[in-house]
Scaffold this motif. Structure first.
Motif, mmCIF file in Angstrom:
data_model
loop_
_atom_site.group_PDB
_atom_site.id
_atom_site.type_symbol
_atom_site.label_atom_id
_atom_site.label_comp_id
_atom_site.label_asym_id
_atom_site.label_seq_id
_atom_site.Cartn_x
_atom_site.Cartn_y
_atom_site.Cartn_z
ATOM 1 N N VAL A 81 0.839 -1.203 0.000
ATOM 2 C CA VAL A 81 0.000 0.000 0.000
ATOM 3 C C VAL A 81 0.873 1.251 0.000
ATOM 4 O O VAL A 81 0.611 2.214 -0.732
ATOM 5 N N ALA A 82 1.935 1.263 0.802
ATOM 6 C CA ALA A 82 2.806 2.439 0.879
ATOM 7 C C ALA A 82 3.505 2.690 -0.455
ATOM 8 O O ALA A 82 3.645 3.840 -0.886
ATOM 9 N N LEU A 83 3.938 1.623 -1.119
ATOM 10 C CA LEU A 83 4.593 1.798 -2.407
ATOM 11 C C LEU A 83 3.613 2.390 -3.425
ATOM 12 O O LEU A 83 3.949 3.326 -4.157
ATOM 13 N N GLY A 84 2.394 1.856 -3.459
ATOM 14 C CA GLY A 84 1.394 2.392 -4.377
ATOM 15 C C GLY A 84 1.034 3.830 -4.068
ATOM 16 O O GLY A 84 0.849 4.654 -4.976
ATOM 17 N N ALA A 127 2.997 6.065 -2.620
ATOM 18 C CA ALA A 127 4.120 6.913 -3.013
ATOM 19 C C ALA A 127 4.139 7.154 -4.509
ATOM 20 O O ALA A 127 4.490 8.244 -4.979
ATOM 21 N N GLU A 128 3.755 6.149 -5.278
ATOM 22 C CA GLU A 128 3.788 6.267 -6.734
ATOM 23 C C GLU A 128 2.619 7.082 -7.285
ATOM 24 O O GLU A 128 2.807 7.942 -8.156
ATOM 25 N N THR A 129 1.403 6.810 -6.836
ATOM 26 C CA THR A 129 0.217 7.352 -7.527
ATOM 27 C C THR A 129 -0.894 7.822 -6.614
ATOM 28 O O THR A 129 -1.947 8.232 -7.102
ATOM 29 N N ARG A 130 -0.710 7.780 -5.293
ATOM 30 C CA ARG A 130 -1.821 7.990 -4.354
ATOM 31 C C ARG A 130 -2.922 6.940 -4.572
ATOM 32 O O ARG A 130 -4.088 7.186 -4.336
ATOM 33 N N LEU A 131 -2.526 5.770 -5.054
ATOM 34 C CA LEU A 131 -3.426 4.627 -5.282
ATOM 35 C C LEU A 131 -4.494 4.941 -6.329
ATOM 36 O O LEU A 131 -5.631 4.475 -6.246
ATOM 37 N N ASP A 132 -4.126 5.689 -7.336
ATOM 38 C CA ASP A 132 -5.047 6.103 -8.391
ATOM 39 C C ASP A 132 -4.639 5.427 -9.700
ATOM 40 O O ASP A 132 -3.466 5.441 -10.084
ATOM 41 N N MET A 133 -5.604 4.825 -10.399
ATOM 42 C CA MET A 133 -5.321 4.163 -11.672
ATOM 43 C C MET A 133 -5.152 5.132 -12.837
ATOM 44 O O MET A 133 -4.635 4.767 -13.889
ATOM 45 N N HIS A 134 -5.625 6.360 -12.708
ATOM 46 C CA HIS A 134 -5.543 7.353 -13.778
ATOM 47 C C HIS A 134 -6.086 6.823 -15.101
ATOM 48 O O HIS A 134 -5.511 7.048 -16.175
ATOM 49 N N ALA A 135 -7.200 6.086 -14.972
ATOM 50 C CA ALA A 135 -7.932 5.581 -16.143
ATOM 51 C C ALA A 135 -7.051 4.749 -17.067
ATOM 52 O O ALA A 135 -7.321 4.632 -18.258
ATOM 53 N N GLY A 136 -5.991 4.164 -16.522
ATOM 54 C CA GLY A 136 -5.124 3.317 -17.327
ATOM 55 C C GLY A 136 -4.096 4.065 -18.148
ATOM 56 O O GLY A 136 -3.313 3.446 -18.869
ATOM 57 N N GLY A 163 6.273 5.830 -18.539
ATOM 58 C CA GLY A 163 5.693 4.608 -19.073
ATOM 59 C C GLY A 163 5.196 3.664 -18.009
ATOM 60 O O GLY A 163 5.103 2.454 -18.242
ATOM 61 N N GLY A 164 4.845 4.193 -16.835
ATOM 62 C CA GLY A 164 4.316 3.377 -15.747
ATOM 63 C C GLY A 164 2.804 3.315 -15.794
ATOM 64 O O GLY A 164 2.144 4.291 -16.150
ATOM 65 N N HIS A 165 2.249 2.158 -15.407
ATOM 66 C CA HIS A 165 0.811 1.935 -15.508
ATOM 67 C C HIS A 165 0.207 1.538 -14.168
ATOM 68 O O HIS A 165 0.802 0.779 -13.401
ATOM 69 N N GLY A 166 -0.996 2.060 -13.931
ATOM 70 C CA GLY A 166 -1.781 1.621 -12.796
ATOM 71 C C GLY A 166 -1.325 2.198 -11.479
ATOM 72 O O GLY A 166 -0.354 2.947 -11.381
ATOM 73 N N LEU A 167 -2.051 1.847 -10.429
ATOM 74 C CA LEU A 167 -1.799 2.427 -9.122
ATOM 75 C C LEU A 167 -0.452 1.987 -8.552
ATOM 76 O O LEU A 167 0.135 2.661 -7.716
#
Length: 461
Positions: free
Chosen positions: A67-70, A72-81, A87-91
């Motif tokens: 959960v912490a890694l996700g 840090a990367e995206t705030r756990l947001d998928m950004h609609a893919g 070039g990173g994808h997903g939460l």
């Protein structure tokens, strides 16, 4: 943002049936990856919680670490893919670029289709867990060692994909700082703070905080140089006049963006990058040199590029700490190079001629930022006056969602003010709303600030 074009994002919504169906399928034994003991029984609060439970149990990766890694990367947001700049994808930010292939590794380890790993939250989390477990196995972590959060530090640093030790430590330290402090996300996931001792191994010798020397151009900034493949050496302002400041959003994390600029395959860079949480800043290209950030060579030669951690579709990244720290840099740059402090010379990436990018996007508050740049930097204070708890809303009006409450007598800081819904309270009827934090607003009619309405010296939002 200096890499991928920024599409108009929408916040992802989890589809309960589809996510749970996928989780059920993924929970069955698979050919790839080691089996793990079942996690303690807990009551999942939704599909995302189920996804983390399943991934943690299947690959024996600590749930809170995932959960912490996700976060840090995206705030756990998928950004609609849509992909990040790197070039990173997903939460969980599974990456496919010329130098980093965690998406491909996840596909091999899980047997899942790359399209599912890119776009389905449950698959994305499972893929990240599989990659982390593979890294842990390669590092020789036993079942007992995997129970120690601190022993996962090397796997986390490797997951970030940094080529330089300083950037790798910055990335992993960010995740471990979240584990120590704890956090709550808009996605409904919370991680309590706890004592954790990261086992950094060889990265212990990297600079503390992941950054080496300080900037020679701007003393508050740390210095983490971009690859020489990603900018042009020059002697500005003698070789080229500096007449613009270009504002970007990274479409990725702070540490990840700094690491991307150090990757020779990136072919992009910016002079400065700001962190969302506290306004920390790192310089990657000297001001005399030409960063490749604007997508327009003429503008590159004549501008300073400033990146801001976050994604254009999520205003939660745009904190007051980051606004104020960035504005202080821009104010310094305009004084140094004689750049007018106006919107004709301090522009967004979207405003560069020929731009295919949309950053900083509609959630960037230009009114607030430009007032800060022009020296209106006061922070007001006030005391809540109400017979019951005062609703804190996500925007300046009663039509916005309630995100918190404040008890009578609570003190607040007022970072900026704007007009909104008319409200009647202990201090009369007022249309003034006070921003007391990122996406946190209260009506001025319920706050004793010592002023009637707008507070002198406090910016308008």
């Amino acid at each position: 943002m200096t890499v991928a074009a920024a599409p108009v994002f929408r916040r992802v919504r989890f589809v309960l049936g589809g996510a749970l169906a996928l989780i059920t399928a993924l929970a069955a034994p698979a050919a790839a990856g080691p089996a793990a003991p079942a996690a303690p029984v807990r009551a999942p609060s939704g599909p995302l919680a189920v996804a983390f439970d399943t991934a943690s149990a299947r690959y024996d990766v600590p749930r809170d670490l995932l959960v912490a890694l996700g976060y840090a990367e995206t705030r756990l947001d998928m950004h609609a893919g849509a992909p990040s700049a790197a070039g990173g994808h997903g939460l969980m930010h599974l990456v496919h670029n010329p130098r980093q292939r965690t998406l491909d590794e996840a596909a091999t380890l899980t047997g899942l289709d790359p399209a599912a790993l890119r776009t389905d939250p449950a698959a994305n989390v499972l893929g990240a867990a599989a990659v982390l477990r593979a890294y842990a196995d390669e590092a020789g972590l036993t079942a007992t060692a995997r129970d120690d959060l601190g022993r996962w530090y090397g796997a986390v640093a490797r997951y970030g994909g940094a080529r330089e030790a300083s950037a790798a430590r910055l990335y992993a330290d960010t995740v471990y700082d979240l584990l120590r402090s704890g956090f709550s996300s808009d996605a409904g996931e919370s991680v309590p703070g706890r004592a954790v001792t990261p086992r950094r191994g060889e990265l212990e010798r990297a600079a503390p905080g992941g950054i080496g020397t300080l900037s020679a151009d701007y003393p508050p900034a740390a210095w983490a140089p971009a690859s020489t493949s990603n900018y042009t050496v020059a002697s500005r302002p003698g070789s080229h006049p500096v007449t613009y400041v270009v504002i970007h959003v990274t479409q990725g994390s702070y540490a990840g963006s700094i690491s991307w600029f150090q990757n020779p395959a990136a072919q992009v860079s910016a002079h400065y990058t700001f962190r969302s949480s506290d306004g920390a800043v790192t310089q990657s290209v000297r001001e005399k040199d030409i960063a490749w950030h604007a997508g327009n060579w003429t503008y590159n030669t004549r501008s300073i590029g400033i990146e801001h951690e976050g994604y254009v579709d999520n205003p939660a990244w745009f904190t007051d700490a980051m606004y104020r720290a960035s504005a202080a840099l821009t104010r310094s740059l305009t004084a140094k190079y004689g750049i007018p402090r106006d919107r004709a010379h301090i522009i967004g990436h979207v405003e560069v001629p020929g731009a295919t990018h949309t950053d900083p996007g509609p959630n960037w508050n230009w009114t607030y930022y430009m007032q800060l740049v022009n020296g209106v930097t006061g922070i007001g204070s006030g005391t809540v006056a109400t017979s019951g708890n005062l609703n804190v809303r996500s925007g300046p009006g009663t039509g916005y969602a309630v995100v918190d409450t404040l008890a009578p007598g609570a003190t607040v800081s007022v970072y900026c003010q704007t007009a909104g819904t008319s409200v009647t309270g202990p201090y009369g009827t007022s249309t003034v709303w006070n921003r007391i934090g990122t996406n946190r607003w209260v009506s001025d009619a319920y706050v004793l600030t010592g002023h009637s309405g707008y507070i002198p010296g406090v910016p308008r939002c």
